[in-house]
Design an enzyme around this catalytic site. Structure first.
Site, short mmCIF file in Angstrom:
data_model
loop_
_atom_site.label_atom_id
_atom_site.label_comp_id
_atom_site.label_asym_id
_atom_site.label_seq_id
_atom_site.Cartn_x
_atom_site.Cartn_y
_atom_site.Cartn_z
N TRP A 1 -0.77 1.87 -0.51
CA TRP A 1 -1.04 2.30 0.87
C TRP A 1 -2.55 2.44 1.05
O TRP A 1 -3.22 3.07 0.20
CB TRP A 1 -0.32 3.63 1.11
CG TRP A 1 -0.50 4.21 2.49
CD1 TRP A 1 -0.37 3.55 3.67
CD2 TRP A 1 -0.82 5.57 2.80
NE1 TRP A 1 -0.58 4.43 4.72
CE2 TRP A 1 -0.86 5.66 4.21
CE3 TRP A 1 -1.05 6.71 2.03
CZ2 TRP A 1 -1.14 6.87 4.86
CZ3 TRP A 1 -1.33 7.91 2.69
CH2 TRP A 1 -1.37 7.98 4.08
N ASP B 1 3.91 10.21 -4.92
CA ASP B 1 3.86 10.20 -3.46
C ASP B 1 5.27 9.88 -2.99
O ASP B 1 5.76 8.76 -3.19
CB ASP B 1 2.87 9.15 -2.98
CG ASP B 1 2.75 9.13 -1.45
OD1 ASP B 1 3.50 9.88 -0.79
OD2 ASP B 1 1.91 8.38 -0.93
N LYS C 1 9.16 10.19 7.93
CA LYS C 1 10.12 9.10 8.07
C LYS C 1 11.56 9.58 7.96
O LYS C 1 12.39 9.29 8.82
CB LYS C 1 9.85 8.02 7.01
CG LYS C 1 8.87 6.97 7.43
CD LYS C 1 7.45 7.43 7.63
CE LYS C 1 6.75 7.69 6.31
NZ LYS C 1 5.28 7.92 6.45
N1 PLA Z 1 2.26 7.83 1.59
C1 PLA Z 1 2.70 6.60 1.85
C2 PLA Z 1 3.04 5.70 0.71
C3 PLA Z 1 2.83 6.17 3.18
O1 PLA Z 1 3.25 4.94 3.41
C4 PLA Z 1 2.49 7.04 4.23
C5 PLA Z 1 2.59 6.60 5.66
C6 PLA Z 1 2.05 8.33 3.89
C7 PLA Z 1 1.95 8.69 2.55
C8 PLA Z 1 1.63 9.36 4.87
O2 PLA Z 1 2.50 9.67 5.83
P1 PLA Z 1 2.43 11.03 6.65
O3 PLA Z 1 1.09 11.64 6.42
O4 PLA Z 1 2.62 10.61 8.06
O5 PLA Z 1 3.53 11.86 6.11
N2 PLA Z 1 2.39 5.23 5.92
C9 PLA Z 1 2.64 4.67 7.26
C10 PLA Z 1 1.81 5.35 8.33
C11 PLA Z 1 4.09 4.82 7.64
C12 PLA Z 1 0.34 5.43 8.09
O6 PLA Z 1 -0.29 4.49 7.61
O7 PLA Z 1 -0.19 6.50 8.43
C13 PLA Z 1 2.32 3.17 7.17
O8 PLA Z 1 2.51 2.46 8.18
O9 PLA Z 1 1.94 2.70 6.08
#
Ligand code: PLA
Length: 452
Positions: A181, A262, A298
């Protein structure tokens, strides 16, 4: 009030010119009377450049910026498959029924007030969150070896955990999977950790590079921190099997590597909350220590409520309580204490057997819909005879498919088909519906055949 003063003994020619200008304005301008306070830096232009004129425009976020671009597009056929946000078959955001019910209960309860929560958040929420990820019968919980603090969703939990590690852990290096991510490296670097990567994904097989992973973790310095996606790896949708997890666990424990999980998708990968927590539970069952960041964005659809938790599993109850005392010192100057509403929704649902069951049914329905979109997209590409092996679409797990499309193909799909996705070729399957699958399949087909 005092007028800004510049004495002739003060500094530079610029300052002296400014002082003349100020005196001139003070006597000639009707808005500059003796009651007006002017505050500015002596060396900045008064009517001239901003003190921020050197600031360069930053690029949009690689994920959230996709939504910014999507919102600007007037096309009626536009489709946002960028950010991981669940949509219904009608393409609408979903508030779970059980969440609506919990909110109604909270609103109806006149005894509820809006006082500050403690620094660590809502105690009931923390206890229930630990139970959800570690399992109801977890010895670590029973032995009070776990400390859980409420944080601002998954991101905030990762940040608080990382800041604690930077202050109190003997190793500064954190190994993150390649790829991961996009926010991970930023969170950890800004927390004061030194980010390294370990091999994870093999583009040739579109699967796990297990050998590379073992080699890289095997050569990491003893004690290093290792970030692990608990399930539904983002962006690849590729998870280790349980046997592979067991090998990773043995290797990490033998080298005293510290696991930082995570867990942003518990329940979203398989539809089962327990199955998606298996990796974490394996590491806790051996009695060793670990960090876990949980998000309810989610699995409960609480994205904007920013509800999450950081748990630290320690060897003893005494260590856990000391760790908690230090986590409070991280949180207090960062956001003081977390918000009350989202955590109250989660606690209301998790503590009531009927509501909990209702939640698991709604969660399973979301996971199943995503899985059915994988099959539909795979079938649609097959029906079009799109060149290539697309079986990874049905093999990958969770919210995303890592398509293998390159950034030019993605740009083409956005330009010609108004389909928005991240430039690494990741698509959010949760944003797709039966109605939009043909449009996406047409776009992929054209990108693969027309551009190659
Ligand atoms: N960790 C991972 C692996 C994630 O994909 C995301 C969110 C988070 C943590 C953090 O989410 P939160 O802080 O909202 O609880 N990833 C998303 C959204 C869904 C983003 O990038 O913020 C994504 O589209 O990858």
């Amino acid at each position: 009030m005092r007028r800004p003063e510049f004495t002739s003994s003060s500094s530079s020619p610029t300052d002296r010119r400014l002082s003349v200008l100020v005196r001139h304005l003070a006597t000639s301008s009707p808005v500059m009377d003796s009651q007006t306070t002017v505050t500015f830096s002596p060396t900045s232009g008064f009517h001239g450049d901003s003190v921020f004129s050197h600031v360069v425009r930053a690029p949009e976020d690689p994920i959230l910026g996709v939504t910014v671009a999507y919102n600007k597009d007037p096309s009626p056929v536009k489709l946002n498959l960028g950010v991981g946000a669940y949509r219904t078959e009608e393409g609408k955001p979903l508030v779970l029924n059980v969440v609506r019910k919990a909110e109604q209960m909270l609103v109806n309860d006149r005894s509820r007030v809006k006082e500050y929560l403690p620094i660590v958040g809502l105690a009931e929420f923390n206890k229930l969150s630990a139970k959800l990820i570690f399992g109801a019968d977890s010895p670590a919980i029973r032995e009070n070896r776990v400390t859980t603090v409420q944080c601002l969703s998954g991101t905030g939990s990762l940040r608080v955990g990382a800041e604690f590690l930077a202050r109190h852990y003997h190793q500064r290096s954190i190994y993150i999977p390649q790829p991961t991510w996009g926010n991970h490296p930023k969170i950890f670097t800004l927390s004061g950790l030194s980010v390294k990567t370990y091999r994870y994904y093999d583009p040739a097989t579109r699967g796990l590079n297990f050998q590379g992973l073992l080699e890289d973790l095997g050569s990491a310095p003893s004690g290093s921190i290792v970030l692990l996606h608990a399930c539904a790896h983002n962006p690849t949708g590729v998870d280790p099997t349980l046997e592979q997890w067991e090998q990773i666990r043995q290797l990490m424990r033998s080298k005293a590597l510290l696991p930082f999980f995570d867990s942003a998708y518990q329940g979203f990968a398989s539809g089962s909350l327990d199955a998606d927590a298996m990796s974490v539970r394996m590491f806790v069952a051996d009695g060793g220590e670990c960090f876990v960041a949980q998000s309810y964005a989610k699995n409960m659809g609480l994205y904007g409520e920013r509800v999450g938790a950081l748990s630290v599993v320690c060897k003893t109850a005494d260590v856990a309580s000391k760790v908690e005392s230090q986590l409070k010192l991280v949180i207090r100057p960062m956001f003081s204490n977390p918000p009350i509403h989202g955590a109250s929704i989660v606690a209301t649902i998790l503590k009531d057997r009927n509501m909990y069951n209702e939640w698991t049914i709604e969660l399973k329905a979301m996971a199943d819909r995503i899985i059915s979109m994988r099959q539909k997209l795979f079938d649609a590409l097959r029906a079009r005879g799109t060149p290539g092996d697309w079986s990874h679409i049905i093999k990958q797990i969770g919210m995303f498919t890592f398509t293998g499309l390159n950034s030019e193909q993605v740009a083409f799909m956005t330009r010609e088909y108004h389909i928005y996705m991240t430039s690494d070729g990741r698509i959010s399957m949760a944003g797709l519906s039966s109605k939009t699958v043909p449009h996406l399949a047409d776009a992929i087909h054209a990108a693969v055949t027309g551009m190659s």
